[in-house]
Design an enzyme around this catalytic site. Structure first.
Site, PDB file in Angstrom:
ATOM      1  N   GLY A 276       0.815  -1.213   0.000  1.00  0.00           N
ATOM      2  CA  GLY A 276       0.000   0.000   0.000  1.00  0.00           C
ATOM      3  C   GLY A 276       0.847   1.261   0.000  1.00  0.00           C
ATOM      4  O   GLY A 276       0.536   2.242  -0.691  1.00  0.00           O
ATOM      5  N   ASP A 277       1.929   1.251   0.772  1.00  0.00           N
ATOM      6  CA  ASP A 277       2.849   2.394   0.795  1.00  0.00           C
ATOM      7  C   ASP A 277       3.479   2.589  -0.576  1.00  0.00           C
ATOM      8  O   ASP A 277       3.663   3.717  -1.040  1.00  0.00           O
ATOM      9  CB  ASP A 277       3.947   2.174   1.834  1.00  0.00           C
ATOM     10  CG  ASP A 277       3.402   1.794   3.198  1.00  0.00           C
ATOM     11  OD1 ASP A 277       2.298   2.257   3.536  1.00  0.00           O
ATOM     12  OD2 ASP A 277       4.074   1.030   3.915  1.00  0.00           O
TER      13      ASP A 277
END
Length: 300
Positions: free
Chosen positions: A250-251
């Protein structure tokens, strides 16, 4: 310039144990140490993609020193505030069949430390990006993100928030440039189970109605949905590949999206780069390299 904030970074100690026995002597068959924290992950991926950025936050003790050493080794620009007491946390990830995690607490942070961080941010100018990612340490005010977005968004800074529940909802009235919940987190906000792009879209629009300019919803293997500030809805199907590691995906998507948008100014290209970065990390044991991300991007 892009600035990332990681309030409680970590050293991630990953060990693999064959047939772990509770209460007995266990020896690891494999071990690695990584620098951890959502904002730091974003900085690492941005650097891999050749996008200048600066990582900010707090470190303490010998573990904080190792975080700095690893960032220097990765050639990531940083300006972390070193606290006089305590130590940056160690997060242990035990892999033996299924994965077990034990996360450390981190150093004690005070409001005066937060004020020092805000003073660092005074150098930002209109058009800069500020990325706030992850949780807020319990010793800091729960409205820390809210106050930062309120202060700097009004100055023309593009604030990006990757957080959950109230941390996310409370920043919306101040017009963050981008928020990135995943579909499970989005569903939790509305007490719904969201499984498809079509189900996600109306709830992403609800967050936009509450004040977010752009809403990016990651959906793991199902792809992603983007609702832009001009009302356009963009979707991207999931990318085929063997998932080895979901940590940091996600990052990586946030970093890829911002990198793509900064280079092209186009939301479609930004979404494509976000998908490439998030998927490339998911297909590797650690954060993806720039070459891996770009290779996947050109195949989309």
């Amino acid at each position: 310039m892009i600035y990332t904030i990681t309030l409680n970074p970590s050293l991630d100690y990953v060990v693999r144990v064959n047939d772990f026995q509770v209460g007995g002597m266990n020896r690891c068959s494999e071990e690695q140490i990584y620098v951890g924290g959502k904002g730091i992950n974003v900085s690492l991926i941005l650097h891999q993609l050749g996008i200048e950025n600066e990582a900010l936050g707090f470190v303490a003790g010998f573990t904080g020193g190792e975080i700095i050493r690893l960032l220097d080794k990765a050639q990531v620009k940083h300006n972390f505030i070193t606290l006089k007491e305590g130590m940056s946390r160690i997060n242990m990830k035990l892999k033996s069949g299924e994965e077990t995690e034990i996360n450390g607490r981190g150093p004690y942070l005070e409001v005066k430390d937060l004020i020092e961080l805000e003073q660092q941010l005074e150098c930002m100018k209109e058009g800069d990006f500020l990325i706030l990612a992850g949780s807020i340490p319990s010793t800091l005010p729960s409205d820390t993100y809210e106050q930062l977005v309120k202060k700097f968004s009004s100055r023309g800074i593009a604030c990006i928030v990757d957080a959950t529940k109230d941390l996310l909802l409370n920043v919306l009235p101040y017009g963050p440039f981008l928020i990135k919940p995943n579909h499970h987190e989005l569903g939790e906000l509305f007490d719904m189970e969201l499984k498809t792009h079509e189900e996600v879209i109306p709830y992403a629009k609800k967050l936009q109605e509450k004040g977010a300019r752009n809403v990016l919803v990651s959906m793991a293997g199902l792809g992603a949905v983007l609702v832009t500030e001009d009302g356009t809805v963009l979707t991207h199907e999931g990318i085929d590949g063997k998932v080895k590691n979901s940590v940091g995906a996600g990052d990586s998507m946030v970093a890829g999206f911002i990198a793509g948008y900064k280079v092209s100014g186009d939301f479609k290209e930004a979404l494509k780069m976000g998908m490439a970065a998030g998927s490339a990390t998911a297909f590797e044991e650690d954060l993806a390299t720039g070459e891996q991300i770009k290779s996947l991007f050109h195949k989309l």
